[in-house]
Motif scaffolding. Structure first.
Motif, PDB file in Angstrom:
ATOM      1  N   LYS A  32       0.803  -1.281  -0.128  1.00 10.88           N
ATOM      2  CA  LYS A  32      -0.401   0.001  -0.109  1.00 10.88           C
ATOM      3  C   LYS A  32       1.043   1.288   0.078  1.00 10.88           C
ATOM      4  O   LYS A  32       1.585   1.087  -0.167  1.00 10.88           O
ATOM      5  N   HIS A  33      -0.163   1.992  -0.135  1.00 12.75           N
ATOM      6  CA  HIS A  33       0.823   3.567   0.089  1.00 12.75           C
ATOM      7  C   HIS A  33      -0.572   5.024   0.514  1.00 12.75           C
ATOM      8  O   HIS A  33      -1.119   5.231  -0.263  1.00 12.75           O
ATOM      9  N   ARG A  61       0.989  10.585  -4.546  1.00 11.33           N
ATOM     10  CA  ARG A  61      -0.122   8.929  -4.899  1.00 11.33           C
ATOM     11  C   ARG A  61      -0.903   8.728  -5.801  1.00 11.33           C
ATOM     12  O   ARG A  61      -0.853   8.040  -6.384  1.00 11.33           O
ATOM     13  N   SER A  88       4.939   2.861   3.119  1.00 12.10           N
ATOM     14  CA  SER A  88       4.985   1.908   2.584  1.00 12.10           C
ATOM     15  C   SER A  88       5.716   0.525   3.056  1.00 12.10           C
ATOM     16  O   SER A  88       6.516   1.455   3.997  1.00 12.10           O
ATOM     17  N   ARG A 106      -4.133   3.338  -4.025  1.00 13.27           N
ATOM     18  CA  ARG A 106      -3.096   3.721  -2.418  1.00 13.27           C
ATOM     19  C   ARG A 106      -2.273   2.192  -2.132  1.00 13.27           C
ATOM     20  O   ARG A 106      -1.986   2.070  -1.745  1.00 13.27           O
ATOM     21  N   TYR A 107      -2.103   1.832  -3.475  1.00 12.95           N
ATOM     22  CA  TYR A 107      -1.160   1.211  -3.943  1.00 12.95           C
ATOM     23  C   TYR A 107      -0.009   1.672  -4.254  1.00 12.95           C
ATOM     24  O   TYR A 107       0.679   2.569  -4.818  1.00 12.95           O
ATOM     25  N   LYS A 108       1.594   0.386  -3.819  1.00 19.62           N
ATOM     26  CA  LYS A 108       3.040   1.322  -3.947  1.00 19.62           C
ATOM     27  C   LYS A 108       3.424  -0.388  -5.033  1.00 19.62           C
ATOM     28  O   LYS A 108       3.397  -1.102  -3.870  1.00 19.62           O
ATOM     29  N   ASN A 109       3.947  -0.712  -5.926  1.00 21.15           N
ATOM     30  CA  ASN A 109       5.198  -1.455  -5.925  1.00 21.15           C
ATOM     31  C   ASN A 109       5.137  -2.999  -5.198  1.00 21.15           C
ATOM     32  O   ASN A 109       6.138  -3.863  -4.627  1.00 21.15           O
ATOM     33  N   ALA A 162      -1.807   5.459 -11.400  1.00 22.07           N
ATOM     34  CA  ALA A 162      -1.985   4.827 -10.372  1.00 22.07           C
ATOM     35  C   ALA A 162      -1.596   3.570 -10.950  1.00 22.07           C
ATOM     36  O   ALA A 162      -0.821   2.454  -9.801  1.00 22.07           O
ATOM     37  N   LYS A 204       2.139   2.577 -10.662  1.00 24.11           N
ATOM     38  CA  LYS A 204       3.343   3.416  -9.126  1.00 24.11           C
ATOM     39  C   LYS A 204       2.960   1.387  -8.618  1.00 24.11           C
ATOM     40  O   LYS A 204       3.566   0.958  -7.846  1.00 24.11           O
ATOM     41  N   SER A 205       0.872   1.387  -9.020  1.00 22.46           N
ATOM     42  CA  SER A 205       0.853  -0.254  -8.229  1.00 22.46           C
ATOM     43  C   SER A 205       1.310  -1.120  -8.659  1.00 22.46           C
ATOM     44  O   SER A 205       1.540  -2.251  -7.831  1.00 22.46           O
TER      45      SER A 205
END
Ligand SMILES: [Zn+2]
Ligand SMILES: [Zn+2]
Length: 494
Positions: A59-60, A99, A139, A258-261, A285, A288-289
């Motif tokens: 998440k982020h 974000r 994160s 709300r997600y990252k990597n 987004a 990024k996710s």
């Protein structure tokens, strides 16, 4: 929040004001004051809180989205398990929301958290909580661990030849972390094309996201995938639903903010649908996710010209799963129908076609260019046949569609809202005013794709009633004919 920067065991670390022993207020700054956010080295002897890491996994998040005390969160940061960065950062000279990726929609306010009179914040993603100059984004930097049972896929259906070819391409892309566009005609069964690739990904313990611009697609896909993979912990993310991260997620593209990597496999269904096709922060987004090393698979029946030109490789499924050709739309000139409607009349040729379909026991789905036209035409149409209408602002939309599907309503008028995703056996489909700008080639292909989907009634009637043929109408018909020809040549028709 305000942070001080200090040296701890030869590392630069950030300390939030609330937890700091330092007294001097001049040492503390909003987090956007800092330019780099190095990850702390992992301390293997630190006792982690698995629940906290579970919430943050992939998440982020803003601090308000993490239901744990700040001191616990900060301890995980100091020990290398959580990463902190500023929510707003300067990227190539432009203020950027980390974000949602927006570089333009910023306002400022007098902020109680950092005490600044002009703390800036991102308007673009404000509905998901305020990212401001003093907001850190958190994160977790731990890989996903899960043990899956050996027998994953419970789907026992058969793939058509076209589906098999696409299924092999999907599995290959997932194995090799490659990109792929699956261009599958309406009714070809594109979800089933994913199953073997998904099984492969799950058996390799990969994280998966199927994202789509439309909430109704999330709601439709969830039970089908749950049934195909009953032992997998699957989550559906849309609107306000916030859940812990699972290995396999079905999400609206909005929620990926709300997600990252995190995702090894990113599949985007209906990639050409609104608003994904026009909203660059949704595309941000998605990027990024997913992980840098990951597969990216687009699914659509109507890719844009740019996608077709620039994307490689593309696998096409020109045939429907039942092996009958796509119904070809007929173009019917109806004269100045807008003028007729002003005089509270409907073109006779239109009425004749509709009453004929209803007489043959076929449900009729009619598309109109605008809500105001729908509202004018519905009472006029009701003089001839029982009908109702739906559009995007109609709260009773779902019920009306159910009644139409259950044959309790012979005729349904709709805006382009139903151009995708609706399946009614034996339906006849028409567009009134097909020359209007809203009816692009892809909208018309999607609308025509509503007909003939069930194998019991594979040849539905499709009419484009118009007051002047457009290029969009002509190229939609050409595209459908081309797909039928290709399916025929490949021996994929019955
Ligand atoms: Zn933003
Ligand atoms: Zn602030």
């Amino acid at each position: 929040m305000r942070f001080a920067s200090l040296q701890l065991n030869k590392q630069t670390v950030l300390i939030p004001e609330q937890l700091s022993p330092l007294q001097d207020p001049l040492l503390f700054h909003p987090i956007s004051h800092y330019k780099s956010f190095p990850l702390q080295p992992i301390n293997k002897s630190f006792k982690t809180d698995l629940q906290l890491l579970q919430v943050l996994q992939g998440k982020h998040l803003l601090i308000d989205e993490i239901p744990f005390p700040l001191c616990d969160i900060h301890a995980h940061y100091l020990n290398g398990f959580i990463h902190i960065e500023a929510g707003l950062q300067l990227k190539e000279g432009n203020l950027t929301c980390m974000r949602c990726g927006s570089k333009q929609a910023f306002s400022h306010f007098s902020c109680a958290r950092c005490g600044e009179k002009d703390c800036r914040y991102c308007r673009n993603c404000i509905v998901m909580g305020k990212v401001s100059s003093c907001s850190p984004l958190y994160s977790a930097s731990v890989p996903f661990q899960s043990k899956q049972p050996p027998f994953l896929l419970q789907w026992k259906g058969m793939l058509s030849s076209g589906q098999q070819e696409a299924s092999r391409a999907v599995t290959h892309a997932i194995k090799k972390n490659e990109e792929l566009l699956v261009w599958a005609v309406c009714g070809s069964g594109k979800t089933e094309v994913l199953f073997h690739g998904l099984e492969e990904a799950l058996s390799q313990n990969k994280t998966i996201c199927i994202a789509t611009p439309r909430t109704d697609v999330v709601l439709e896909l969830f039970p089908r995938l749950k049934k195909a993979f009953p032992s997998i912990n699957l989550s559906a993310l849309y609107g306000g639903s916030s859940k812990d991260t699972t290995q396999f997620v079905i999400s609206t593209t909005h929620q990926l903010i709300r997600y990252k990597n995190f995702f090894d496999v990113m599949i985007i269904d209906e990639v050409d649908a609104f608003p994904y096709n026009v909203d660059s922060s949704l595309q941000y987004a998605v990027e990024k996710s997913r992980k840098k090393e990951s597969s990216l698979i687009y699914l659509t029946a109507t890719p844009s010209k740019t996608m077709i030109r620039n994307f490689h490789p593309i696998v096409r499924i020109p045939a429907r799963f039942h092996g009958f050709p796509l119904p070809i739309p007929s173009l019917t000139w109806v004269g100045n129908w807008r003028k007729e409607i002003k005089k509270e009349r409907l073109p006779p040729i239109l009425i004749k076609w509709i009453t004929q379909q209803v007489g043959d026991g076929k449900p009729v789905l009619l598309f109109l260019p605008s809500i105001s036209l729908i509202e004018k035409v519905t009472p006029l149409m009701n003089k001839y046949v029982q009908c109702e209408s739906v559009h995007s602002e109609d709260e009773d939309r779902v019920n009306k569609v159910i009644r139409f599907r259950n044959n309790q309503l012979p005729v349904l008028l709709s805006s382009t809202i139903l151009e995708r995703g609706i399946t009614i056996p034996n339906v006849s489909v028409a567009v009134i005013g097909a020359e209007d700008d809203v009816f692009t080639e892809s909208a018309l292909v999607q609308i025509a794709g509503r007909a003939g989907r069930s194998k019991d009634f594979p040849d539905g009637s499709v009419r484009f009633f118009h007051y002047g043929k457009t290029n969009e109408m002509v190229s939609a018909v050409r595209l459908i004919k081309g797909m039928n020809r290709e399916a025929e040549e490949r021996g994929w028709l019955n």
